[in-house]
Write an enzyme that holds these catalytic residues in place. Sequence first.
Site, short mmCIF file in Angstrom:
data_model
loop_
_atom_site.label_atom_id
_atom_site.label_comp_id
_atom_site.label_asym_id
_atom_site.label_seq_id
_atom_site.Cartn_x
_atom_site.Cartn_y
_atom_site.Cartn_z
N ASN A 190 -4.59 3.57 -7.39
CA ASN A 190 -6.05 3.68 -7.47
C ASN A 190 -6.49 4.76 -6.48
OD1 ASN A 190 -8.79 3.33 -7.60
ND2 ASN A 190 -8.82 1.32 -6.59
N LYS A 239 -9.31 6.06 -6.12
CA LYS A 239 -10.72 5.95 -5.71
C LYS A 239 -11.38 7.33 -5.79
CE LYS A 239 -9.54 1.85 -3.15
NZ LYS A 239 -9.85 0.91 -2.10
N SER A 246 -3.90 -3.09 1.07
CA SER A 246 -3.07 -2.58 2.16
C SER A 246 -1.57 -2.63 1.88
CB SER A 246 -3.39 -3.32 3.47
OG SER A 246 -4.74 -3.10 3.83
P1 PGA Z 1 -5.85 -0.16 -0.22
O1 PGA Z 1 -6.82 -0.34 -1.49
O2 PGA Z 1 -4.42 -0.16 -0.76
O3 PGA Z 1 -6.24 1.15 0.36
O4 PGA Z 1 -6.11 -1.32 0.69
C1 PGA Z 1 -6.47 -1.16 -2.56
C2 PGA Z 1 -7.58 -1.20 -3.60
O5 PGA Z 1 -8.76 -1.23 -3.21
O6 PGA Z 1 -7.33 -1.17 -4.80
#
Ligand code: PGA
Length: 266
Positions: free
Chosen positions: A21, A23, A224
């Site tokens: 992802n 984002k 995470s």
């Molecule tokens: P992160 O995000 O791995 O940076 O914690 C995971 C997500 O929001 O899909």
Amino acid sequence: MIYWAIRMREKKRSKSIIVANWKMNPVTLAEAKKIFTSTLKLAKSLKKTLVYVAPPYLYIPNLVSKSKTVRIGAQDGRSEDFGAFTGDVSLKMVEESGAHFVILGHSERRAQGETDGHISKKISTAISLSLEPIVCIGEPTRDVNGDYLRFLEKQILGSLSGLSSAFVSHITIAYEPVWAIGSQSKGAMDPRDLHETVLYIRKVLRTKFGAETGDSIKIIYGGSVDAGNASSLIEHGMVQGFLVGRASLDGKIFGEIIRAVENPRV
Ligand code: PGA
């Protein structure tokens, strides 16, 4: 549609999945291509794992044209095909752009007002368009009384409300406890707590949709995930893959996560 349904069921039985992802990253298409090229290399020789990448909408057509082994998808999409919705993109447009899947109900979308009702409508539209839905659920906090379990049950049943077992069997659930997501979080959850929570999610799915459908739904974990915790989360967490945010933008770390899923030690 029938061929698609059979293909999906087979895939669900056999392979783990890792969803990147991205984002709202990276800032340029040139950087996106660079990250994607390294992801493609990592994914090429995998036998037991499928890699999915969800970039910002703008990059989808370009990455789709480069991808054979890696599946490209969107991070959201609107259930209406078109209309007066300034700034939005429809699932129909996502499908037209060549995408294969869509992440729905991410906590960062829910935080902007998306409800379980919106999500169940989007799931139904996505499946009708042959887009595979990755449906995010997760409690904002944990408590000693177990209220988070009731929260999860309500969120699962709400997000999947009005959907038949036949529809639900096409989805993947991404369990992402909100408190474990992002650089400001407490970090990934304990693998044994994950195992327990996955058993609970499975129970809710089996009770609502029957044992066969409940067991066929893939459950992955997000929050995470990194090179240091991927092995223990996959080995003890009872999940069939990960939804990875930050670490999916770093080729070296993402490579280690992929290897942990492809070759678990147990
Ligand atoms: P992160 O995000 O791995 O940076 O914690 C995971 C997500 O929001 O899909």
